[in-house]
Structure formats: structure tokens, C-alpha cells
Design a protein around this motif. Sequence first.
Motif, PDB file in Angstrom:
ATOM      1  N   PHE A 107     -16.441 109.556  48.174  1.00  0.00           N
ATOM      2  CA  PHE A 107     -15.983 108.205  48.494  1.00  0.00           C
ATOM      3  C   PHE A 107     -14.507 108.151  48.821  1.00  0.00           C
ATOM      4  CE2 PHE A 107     -19.561 107.446  45.627  1.00  0.00           C
ATOM      5  CZ  PHE A 107     -20.292 106.539  46.364  1.00  0.00           C
ATOM      6  N   VAL A 108     -14.150 107.098  49.552  1.00  0.00           N
ATOM      7  CA  VAL A 108     -12.757 106.711  49.756  1.00  0.00           C
ATOM      8  C   VAL A 108     -12.668 105.228  49.407  1.00  0.00           C
ATOM      9  CG1 VAL A 108     -10.873 106.419  51.403  1.00  0.00           C
ATOM     10  CG2 VAL A 108     -12.435 108.357  51.628  1.00  0.00           C
ATOM     11  N   VAL A 109     -11.786 104.895  48.463  1.00  0.00           N
ATOM     12  CA  VAL A 109     -11.544 103.504  48.077  1.00  0.00           C
ATOM     13  C   VAL A 109     -10.097 103.202  48.449  1.00  0.00           C
ATOM     14  CG1 VAL A 109     -11.423 101.853  46.166  1.00  0.00           C
ATOM     15  CG2 VAL A 109     -13.140 103.685  46.130  1.00  0.00           C
ATOM     16  N   GLU A 110      -9.901 102.154  49.257  1.00  0.00           N
ATOM     17  CA  GLU A 110      -8.548 101.778  49.654  1.00  0.00           C
ATOM     18  C   GLU A 110      -8.306 100.315  49.314  1.00  0.00           C
ATOM     19  OE1 GLU A 110      -5.430 102.293  53.322  1.00  0.00           O
ATOM     20  OE2 GLU A 110      -7.538 102.020  53.840  1.00  0.00           O
ATOM     21  N   ALA A 111      -7.157 100.034  48.688  1.00  0.00           N
ATOM     22  CA  ALA A 111      -6.733  98.670  48.397  1.00  0.00           C
ATOM     23  C   ALA A 111      -5.416  98.435  49.121  1.00  0.00           C
ATOM     24  CB  ALA A 111      -6.559  98.483  46.896  1.00  0.00           C
ATOM     25  N   THR A 112      -5.399  97.434  50.002  1.00  0.00           N
ATOM     26  CA  THR A 112      -4.219  97.145  50.807  1.00  0.00           C
ATOM     27  C   THR A 112      -3.646  95.789  50.413  1.00  0.00           C
ATOM     28  OG1 THR A 112      -5.149  98.408  52.643  1.00  0.00           O
ATOM     29  CG2 THR A 112      -3.357  96.883  53.167  1.00  0.00           C
ATOM     30  N   SER A 113      -2.362  95.772  50.061  1.00  0.00           N
ATOM     31  CA  SER A 113      -1.667  94.534  49.707  1.00  0.00           C
ATOM     32  C   SER A 113      -1.128  93.902  50.984  1.00  0.00           C
ATOM     33  CB  SER A 113      -0.519  94.839  48.742  1.00  0.00           C
ATOM     34  OG  SER A 113       0.207  93.655  48.468  1.00  0.00           O
ATOM     35  N   ARG A 114      -1.517  92.634  51.196  1.00  0.00           N
ATOM     36  CA  ARG A 114      -1.067  91.888  52.372  1.00  0.00           C
ATOM     37  C   ARG A 114      -0.701  90.470  51.950  1.00  0.00           C
ATOM     38  NH1 ARG A 114      -5.894  94.415  54.971  1.00  0.00           N
ATOM     39  NH2 ARG A 114      -5.081  95.899  56.474  1.00  0.00           N
ATOM     40  N   PHE A 115       0.163  89.843  52.732  1.00  0.00           N
ATOM     41  CA  PHE A 115       0.440  88.429  52.510  1.00  0.00           C
ATOM     42  C   PHE A 115      -0.766  87.618  52.959  1.00  0.00           C
ATOM     43  CE2 PHE A 115       4.904  89.890  52.935  1.00  0.00           C
ATOM     44  CZ  PHE A 115       5.392  89.381  51.741  1.00  0.00           C
ATOM     45  N   LEU A 116      -0.987  86.476  52.314  1.00  0.00           N
ATOM     46  CA  LEU A 116      -1.985  85.539  52.804  1.00  0.00           C
ATOM     47  C   LEU A 116      -1.539  85.074  54.183  1.00  0.00           C
ATOM     48  CD1 LEU A 116      -2.634  83.247  49.718  1.00  0.00           C
ATOM     49  CD2 LEU A 116      -4.022  85.130  50.538  1.00  0.00           C
ATOM     50  N   GLY A 117      -2.492  84.640  54.996  1.00  0.00           N
ATOM     51  CA  GLY A 117      -2.140  84.079  56.292  1.00  0.00           C
ATOM     52  C   GLY A 117      -1.194  82.900  56.102  1.00  0.00           C
ATOM     53  N   TRP A 118      -0.386  82.623  57.104  1.00  0.00           N
ATOM     54  CA  TRP A 118       0.597  81.554  57.029  1.00  0.00           C
ATOM     55  C   TRP A 118       1.473  81.760  55.784  1.00  0.00           C
ATOM     56  CZ3 TRP A 118      -4.523  80.772  58.232  1.00  0.00           C
ATOM     57  CH2 TRP A 118      -4.764  80.433  59.562  1.00  0.00           C
ATOM     58  N   ALA A 119       2.073  82.955  55.734  1.00  0.00           N
ATOM     59  CA  ALA A 119       2.827  83.397  54.548  1.00  0.00           C
ATOM     60  C   ALA A 119       3.913  82.406  54.139  1.00  0.00           C
ATOM     61  CB  ALA A 119       3.441  84.770  54.801  1.00  0.00           C
ATOM     62  N   ASP A 120       4.644  81.837  55.095  1.00  0.00           N
ATOM     63  CA  ASP A 120       5.715  80.900  54.738  1.00  0.00           C
ATOM     64  C   ASP A 120       5.162  79.664  54.038  1.00  0.00           C
ATOM     65  OD1 ASP A 120       7.628  82.574  55.815  1.00  0.00           O
ATOM     66  OD2 ASP A 120       7.596  81.598  57.780  1.00  0.00           O
ATOM     67  N   VAL A 121       4.053  79.145  54.529  1.00  0.00           N
ATOM     68  CA  VAL A 121       3.432  77.953  53.933  1.00  0.00           C
ATOM     69  C   VAL A 121       2.846  78.288  52.559  1.00  0.00           C
ATOM     70  CG1 VAL A 121       1.597  76.233  54.240  1.00  0.00           C
ATOM     71  CG2 VAL A 121       2.910  77.018  56.207  1.00  0.00           C
ATOM     72  N   ASN A 122       2.416  79.524  52.370  1.00  0.00           N
ATOM     73  CA  ASN A 122       1.773  79.942  51.119  1.00  0.00           C
ATOM     74  C   ASN A 122       2.722  80.669  50.164  1.00  0.00           C
ATOM     75  OD1 ASN A 122      -0.997  79.046  51.259  1.00  0.00           O
ATOM     76  ND2 ASN A 122      -1.137  80.347  53.070  1.00  0.00           N
ATOM     77  N   GLN A 123       3.999  80.391  50.254  1.00  0.00           N
ATOM     78  CA  GLN A 123       5.009  80.961  49.350  1.00  0.00           C
ATOM     79  C   GLN A 123       4.934  82.481  49.264  1.00  0.00           C
ATOM     80  OE1 GLN A 123       2.781  78.483  47.576  1.00  0.00           O
ATOM     81  NE2 GLN A 123       3.917  77.038  48.829  1.00  0.00           N
ATOM     82  N   HIS A 124       4.565  83.143  50.346  1.00  0.00           N
ATOM     83  CA  HIS A 124       4.473  84.606  50.425  1.00  0.00           C
ATOM     84  C   HIS A 124       3.560  85.204  49.352  1.00  0.00           C
ATOM     85  CE1 HIS A 124       7.457  83.696  53.266  1.00  0.00           C
ATOM     86  NE2 HIS A 124       7.994  84.870  53.360  1.00  0.00           N
ATOM     87  N   LYS A 125       2.486  84.495  49.031  1.00  0.00           N
ATOM     88  CA  LYS A 125       1.502  85.025  48.077  1.00  0.00           C
ATOM     89  C   LYS A 125       0.803  86.226  48.693  1.00  0.00           C
ATOM     90  CE  LYS A 125       0.553  80.560  45.980  1.00  0.00           C
ATOM     91  NZ  LYS A 125      -0.437  79.478  45.839  1.00  0.00           N
ATOM     92  N   LYS A 126       0.423  87.168  47.838  1.00  0.00           N
ATOM     93  CA  LYS A 126      -0.231  88.390  48.310  1.00  0.00           C
ATOM     94  C   LYS A 126      -1.647  88.481  47.777  1.00  0.00           C
ATOM     95  CE  LYS A 126       4.126  90.851  48.532  1.00  0.00           C
ATOM     96  NZ  LYS A 126       4.951  91.869  47.899  1.00  0.00           N
ATOM     97  N   ARG A 127      -2.459  89.239  48.498  1.00  0.00           N
ATOM     98  CA  ARG A 127      -3.842  89.519  48.101  1.00  0.00           C
ATOM     99  C   ARG A 127      -4.108  90.996  48.344  1.00  0.00           C
ATOM    100  NH1 ARG A 127      -5.034  87.711  53.657  1.00  0.00           N
ATOM    101  NH2 ARG A 127      -6.025  89.503  54.640  1.00  0.00           N
ATOM    102  N   LEU A 128      -5.191  91.490  47.787  1.00  0.00           N
ATOM    103  CA  LEU A 128      -5.643  92.850  48.086  1.00  0.00           C
ATOM    104  C   LEU A 128      -6.895  92.784  48.938  1.00  0.00           C
ATOM    105  CD1 LEU A 128      -5.346  94.824  44.711  1.00  0.00           C
ATOM    106  CD2 LEU A 128      -3.799  94.868  46.664  1.00  0.00           C
TER     107      LEU A 128
END
Length: 154
Positions: A107-128
Motif C-alpha cells: 500500500f501507499v497512504v498519502e495525507a496532503t495538507s491543503r487550505f480550504l477553498g477560498w482560504a482568505d474567507v475561511n481564515q486559512h483553515k487547513k484540511r487533509l
Amino acid sequence: VADTFFLGGACEYCSQKTVHGSFVKSVYVHALTSSELTVLVEYNADTPSRARIEVVAEGVAGAVSAEMVVSVYKPDAATPRSVDEVTIELKRKHKRQASVTVSNAEFVVEATSRFLGWADVNQHKKRLDISLAARKSSASFAVAPHGLIGQTFD
């Protein structure tokens, strides 16, 4: 993690939706190696430049732990760590995205941290964003894939 966030822009012609939903913020990978060592990997969306690793041997007091670190702002890659056939890699693609990859022969398991869409409106919240890929046919697995994976955008 339950949270309120917004979808859509803030221009005159754009509609904006308020979402009371959830998204994945942390991943915990638990891998058993061929020599009966347990590899635990913790990775969090809010600290994407760091991954915590612990190796535990059953019946042995204490665990060996390490932390992998990459640059907070620039493309970077930490030296991969291997425990038997399990490999852990931490990479930063650019300022807004970093990921941890845990892999073995199956297996390969990958978790990528990204900002939610519309990062400025969403206080630069992140998701995996989590991806799982089999490296060989599932018919050949001694144990079927199993575990719990969170749901994004209810």
C-alpha cells in the motif's frame, strides 16, 4: 472535525454558502512490520511541516520516537525514514501544500495538507486529503484492508 466554513467567493456576482460540516484534520497510521514492530505515524493539517513517528516493539518498555521536519515556506523533502519494509516520507510541494506518505510493498497512504477553498474567507483553515492505493492485487492480501477514514464536506 466539525467546523463552519464558506464556499463561494465574495464578489458582486458570486453566491456564498455557509457550511456547517466537517473535514479531516489528522491522520494516524498504524503499520505492523514483518519483524513484528509497530510503526505509528501522526500527521496534522495545522502543522504540515512535521510528522511524528514512533516505533514500538511488543514486550519492550518504551518506544523509539522521531520527528520529521521540512521547511514551512519553501519546497523541501525530509530524509525518508524506513522501519523494515515501511517507509515514511515528508515533503513540502510549496507554501500552501505539504504531505506525508507511508508505504510498504502492498500500500501507499498519502495525507496532503491543503487550505480550504477560498482560504482568505475561511481564515486559512487547513484540511487533509487522504489517498490510499494498493500496489498489488487485493486478492493476494493476507489481511483485507480495514480501518476508519473520516468524511469530508458532510
